[in-house]
Design an enzyme around this catalytic site. Structure first.
Site, PDB file in Angstrom:
ATOM      1  N   GLY A   1      57.033  50.484  24.847  1.00 29.98           N
ATOM      2  CA  GLY A   1      57.452  51.139  23.608  1.00 29.98           C
ATOM      3  C   GLY A   1      56.344  51.467  22.623  1.00 29.98           C
TER       4      GLY A   1
ATOM      5  N   ASP B   1      63.169  43.713  16.753  1.00 29.80           N
ATOM      6  CA  ASP B   1      64.635  43.709  16.711  1.00 29.80           C
ATOM      7  C   ASP B   1      65.095  42.287  16.392  1.00 29.80           C
ATOM      8  OD1 ASP B   1      67.357  43.820  17.237  1.00 29.80           O
ATOM      9  OD2 ASP B   1      67.158  45.160  18.933  1.00 29.80           O
TER      10      ASP B   1
ATOM     11  N   LYS C   1      63.973  45.856  12.278  1.00 30.71           N
ATOM     12  CA  LYS C   1      65.376  45.662  11.924  1.00 30.71           C
ATOM     13  C   LYS C   1      65.460  44.352  11.162  1.00 30.71           C
ATOM     14  CE  LYS C   1      67.481  48.151  15.771  1.00 30.71           C
ATOM     15  NZ  LYS C   1      68.374  48.059  16.940  1.00 30.71           N
TER      16      LYS C   1
ATOM     17  N   PHE D   1      71.552  51.067  17.066  1.00 25.37           N
ATOM     18  CA  PHE D   1      70.736  51.324  18.253  1.00 25.37           C
ATOM     19  C   PHE D   1      69.945  52.601  18.027  1.00 25.37           C
ATOM     20  CE2 PHE D   1      69.445  50.167  22.325  1.00 25.37           C
ATOM     21  CZ  PHE D   1      69.147  51.326  23.003  1.00 25.37           C
ATOM     22  N   VAL D   2      68.634  52.449  17.902  1.00 27.97           N
ATOM     23  CA  VAL D   2      67.788  53.606  17.585  1.00 27.97           C
ATOM     24  C   VAL D   2      66.956  54.015  18.798  1.00 27.97           C
ATOM     25  CG1 VAL D   2      67.658  53.229  15.098  1.00 27.97           C
ATOM     26  CG2 VAL D   2      66.017  52.065  16.596  1.00 27.97           C
TER      27      VAL D   2
ATOM     28  N   ASP E   1      63.462  53.610  23.829  1.00 26.49           N
ATOM     29  CA  ASP E   1      64.279  54.282  24.830  1.00 26.49           C
ATOM     30  C   ASP E   1      65.694  53.765  24.883  1.00 26.49           C
ATOM     31  OD1 ASP E   1      63.525  51.714  26.019  1.00 26.49           O
ATOM     32  OD2 ASP E   1      64.373  52.502  27.872  1.00 26.49           O
TER      33      ASP E   1
END
Ligand code: PRP
Length: 183
Positions: free
Chosen positions: A48, A107, A135, A156-157, A163
């Site tokens: 990511g 997250d 987050k 959910f981004v 992804d």
């Protein structure tokens, strides 16, 4: 890929490519200032962080070295499993190095918490963290994050390296994925 290309898959556009670029530039300037005269080692977390690393490193006005680690924490779904496994380790010794861990998103904080401790055990001169997105409400294990691009909602981004099942990473902005896409 542009936001318009997948606009119908998104319930909301959180940040455009221009907004992200501007914020990354601001953070790069802070890092240039904070690490002036020091030998900076950026460690990116695959997959990511590729976009964040590429943009952050190129926005710096000073030298940096780049290394990569690969960690497994999510499956192909949308929830954190809490399972952290090193898939690819560093290939250098980081003793006495000034390490800046580069992440796309925090997250639950599980990955970061594990990684920071893992790196500290290798006796670097310092370990700090830069994350493009955080987050805030979802952090179960608070870890000191020195540089944060944007605090975002717990939805959910996707985009900018993030992804869903391997897709949307190459989206140049960040958006909230419509539940219909993953349910
Ligand atoms: C994502 C992201 C972070 C981690 C954050 O990686 O890049 O490394 O999850 O989640 P946490 O704070 O809940 O631990 P992911 O495992 O999805 O792999 P990827 O980067 O290859 O998509």
């Amino acid at each position: 890929m542009e936001i318009e290309d997948v606009r119908s898959d998104l319930t909301e556009v959180l940040y455009t490519a221009d907004q992200i670029e501007e914020r990354i530039r601001q953070i790069a300037a802070e890092i240039d200032h904070d690490y002036a005269g020091l030998d900076l080692l950026l460690i990116g977390v695959l997959n990511g962080a590729v976009m964040t690393m590429a943009d952050l490193s190129r926005a710096l006005r000073s030298h940096c070295e780049m290394q990569w680690m690969a960690i497994s924490s999510y499956g192909s779904g949308t929830a954190s499993s809490g399972v952290v496994r090193i898939l690819k380790d560093l290939n250098i010794d980081i003793t006495d190095r000034h390490v800046l861990l580069v992440e796309d998103i925090i997250d639950t904080g599980l990955t970061l918490s594990y990684l920071v401790q893992n790196l500290k055990n290798r006796h670097p001169a310092s370990v700090e963290v830069m994350a493009a997105f955080r987050k805030a409400e979802a952090i179960k294990r608070p870890v000191d994050v020195r540089y944060v691009g944007f605090d975002i909602p717990s939805d959910f981004v996707v985009g900018y390296g993030l992804d869903y099942d391997g897709r949307y990473r190459n989206l140049n902005g960040l958006g909230i994925l419509a539940p219909a896409v993953y349910s």
